[in-house]
Design an enzyme around this catalytic site. Structure first.
Site, PDB file in Angstrom:
ATOM      1  N   SER A 253       0.834  -1.194   0.000  1.00 23.19           N
ATOM      2  CA  SER A 253       0.000   0.000   0.000  1.00 23.19           C
ATOM      3  C   SER A 253       0.867   1.242   0.000  1.00 23.19           C
ATOM      4  O   SER A 253       2.002   1.227   0.483  1.00 23.19           O
ATOM      5  CB  SER A 253      -0.910   0.020   1.238  1.00 23.19           C
ATOM      6  OG  SER A 253      -0.140   0.193   2.411  1.00 23.19           O
ATOM      7  N   LYS A 254       0.304   2.328  -0.531  1.00 23.18           N
ATOM      8  CA  LYS A 254       1.064   3.574  -0.657  1.00 23.18           C
ATOM      9  C   LYS A 254       1.359   4.203   0.692  1.00 23.18           C
ATOM     10  O   LYS A 254       2.177   5.116   0.769  1.00 23.18           O
ATOM     11  CB  LYS A 254       0.321   4.556  -1.555  1.00 23.18           C
ATOM     12  CG  LYS A 254      -1.060   4.963  -1.067  1.00 23.18           C
ATOM     13  CD  LYS A 254      -1.760   5.818  -2.106  1.00 23.18           C
ATOM     14  CE  LYS A 254      -3.178   6.172  -1.699  1.00 23.18           C
ATOM     15  NZ  LYS A 254      -3.892   6.917  -2.757  1.00 23.18           N
ATOM     16  N   ARG A 255       0.724   3.745   1.751  1.00 19.66           N
ATOM     17  CA  ARG A 255       1.017   4.297   3.067  1.00 19.66           C
ATOM     18  C   ARG A 255       2.298   3.710   3.660  1.00 19.66           C
ATOM     19  O   ARG A 255       2.807   4.215   4.644  1.00 19.66           O
ATOM     20  CB  ARG A 255      -0.158   4.093   4.019  1.00 19.66           C
ATOM     21  CG  ARG A 255      -1.380   4.901   3.597  1.00 19.66           C
ATOM     22  CD  ARG A 255      -2.247   5.297   4.747  1.00 19.66           C
ATOM     23  NE  ARG A 255      -3.189   6.334   4.354  1.00 19.66           N
ATOM     24  CZ  ARG A 255      -4.064   6.894   5.168  1.00 19.66           C
ATOM     25  NH1 ARG A 255      -4.104   6.513   6.424  1.00 19.66           N
ATOM     26  NH2 ARG A 255      -4.889   7.838   4.752  1.00 19.66           N
TER      27      ARG A 255
END
Length: 500
Positions: A253-255
């Site tokens: 995920s981009k987080r």
């Protein structure tokens, strides 16, 4: 045996994801190996979040990787159109057909009523969906409410008892109790379809033979299988690929990691190396080699060799593989061409020079002023990000809120970025000058740079967000407790005025 036809169906709602490229690669290889066709379809039923810029980025990044398609919105084909927004009348027709057959119903329930159903299901230990006995109103009541113009959605009917069984190419027979399956909305109150109806209708009409997609769709497959049965259509073969994972095995995920294809493009990864690396995600070459071309993969691809263990997307391993390509696969002339294509193309150089020319006294000044436009992640230490007026935790919170806000920003223009930052500065009760200090260092890596929001537009969303994420890692933030606290604060901020 019917012809092999595979597809990918990305939503144009953000930056193209490496997971999209991964799924596209395996669909392409399977189709090519069987002499079939590979289709690109744009799933833009979410009209509020879908953008033309995101769609264009999907086309550009997949082609940069060398993943071409036989049919799609930009190349046409015999079974188009290939944008769902151009097929909306079609979906309504099929939704009404299901109502007429008794397989779907008009639902007029309010949000409050739906929440009561969710809470009741939670109390029974069931997923908080909509699956109840006798879900539809009497026909005369439905007719009266339709006549009155009351808002409604169309939902599919789903059994309450028993188990759905379907065959997955990699997993064999999968069983999911019907009690866990939602009576899915098929047609929304605005007349547009949900993914589930559009997906099934389009796959059937486009003659998709094999649905090869990520394993996050396994729990939706009973709805899709049931829709095929309701329509009396033959179902395609399902194959759910393992999801790409972070090092801690959580979903990529981009987080936690850069996930946008354009980040890797902007960092200077070669498309051949990135595609090669994606090919090793869950699949291995028959002789165990690490390096192989797309043509090699197509020739030797066997979908049944895919491992179900979640493949870890390791950027350091990707860097190593990319280094092999740079050193061993490129001639000096090829190396020069790769550099030109990376960041020394005329449009990019002209955009950079337009920002720094007013600050140049001698031409050698260009190196210091422009270097951060041609680098990856800045070399930072925690003290570089120190701001006299702020504690380290305040700096961390500022950067984290900025990153989260930029992640949901669809319109990547200076005015939009400025609007987000201004809103955050007000929310944090900071003067704009103080708010921008850690942002400036995170993006530029120094205190010497042209206007930073102009620079962020040139760098693009993927690289800008990656640099802020990198600055947070340098600070060692956020800790778990901090992340929860900051997330709660972030959720109180209304960004609608910025997007408007």
């Amino acid at each position: 045996m019917k012809p092999v036809r595979t597809r990918i169906a990305p939503s144009p709602t953000g930056d193209p994801h490496v997971g999209t490229a991964y799924i596209a690669l395996f669909n392409l290889c399977f189709a090519r190996q069987h002499g079939g066709s590979f289709i690109l379809r744009i799933e833009d039923t979410d009209q509020q979040r879908s953008t033309a810029a995101s769609e264009a980025a999907i086309f550009e990044t997949l082609r940069w990787l060398g993943l071409g398609w036989d049919e799609g919105p930009d190349v046409g084909g015999p079974l188009g159109p290939y944008r769902q927004s151009e097929r909306s009348d079609l979906y309504k027709k099929y939704a009404l057909e299901l109502v007429e057959k008794g397989h779907a119903f008009y639902c007029f329930r309010t949000q409050e009523e739906l929440e009561e159903i969710r809470q009741a299901r939670r109390a029974q230990g069931l997923p908080p969906g909509f699956n109840i006995a006798n879900p539809e109103l009497p026909q005369e009541v439905v007719a009266a409410r339709l006549e009155a113009g009351d808002p409604y959605v169309i939902r599919m009917k789903v059994p309450q008892v028993g188990v759905c069984q379907f065959k997955d190419r990699l997993r064999g027979v999968v069983e999911i109790p019907w009690a866990q399956v939602d009576m899915q909305v098929l047609l929304k109150s605005d007349g547009l379809p949900t993914y589930h109806l559009a997906n099934v209708v389009d796959d059937y009409l486009m003659q998709i033979s094999h649905v090869i997609r990520g394993e996050e769709w396994i729990n939706s497959t009973p709805k899709h299988k049931l829709l095929y049965e309701y329509f009396g259509w033959e179902s395609p073969e399902f194959c759910h690929l393992p999801l790409l994972r972070n090092a801690d095995k959580s979903k990529l995920s981009k987080r936690k990691n850069p996930t946008g294809i354009r980040f890797y493009q902007r960092m200077g990864f070669l498309p051949e190396a990135l595609l090669n690396y994606l090919g090793t995600m869950g699949w291995s070459y028959p002789d165990g080699r690490d390096r192989f071309s797309l043509a090699d993969m197509i020739e030797h691809f066997d979908i049944d060799r895919i491992s179900l263990g979640g493949p870890v997307f390791d950027i350091e391993k990707l860097r190593w593989l990319n280094g092999c390509y740079v050193r061993e696969a490129l001639s000096p002339a090829g190396f020069a061409e790769a550099l030109k294509n990376w960041s020394f193309s005329e449009p990019y150089v002209m955009a950079v020079l337009s920002q720094i020319q007013s600050r140049v006294e001698v031409l050698s000044d260009v190196a210091d002023l422009a270097q951060f436009f041609f680098s990856g992640l800045p070399a930072l230490a925690p003290e570089d990000l120190a701001v006299k007026q702020l504690s380290p935790e305040q700096v961390g919170e500022l950067l984290q809120l900025a990153q989260w806000a930029l992640e949901q920003l669809q319109d990547w223009r200076k005015e939009s970025i400025h609007g987000v930052f201004s809103l955050l500065a007000v929310h944090l009760e900071l003067k704009m000058k103080v708010f921008m200090k850690p942002i400036f260092i995170a993006i530029a890596g120094s205190t010497v740079a042209p206007p930073i929001m102009d620079a962020m537009v040139i760098l693009g969303p993927d690289m800008s967000r990656a640099r802020i994420r990198h600055a947070l890692k340098v600070l060692g933030m956020p800790l778990k407790k901090q992340a929860k606290s900051w997330q709660k604060r972030f959720e109180t901020i209304d960004f609608d005025a910025v997007s408007a």
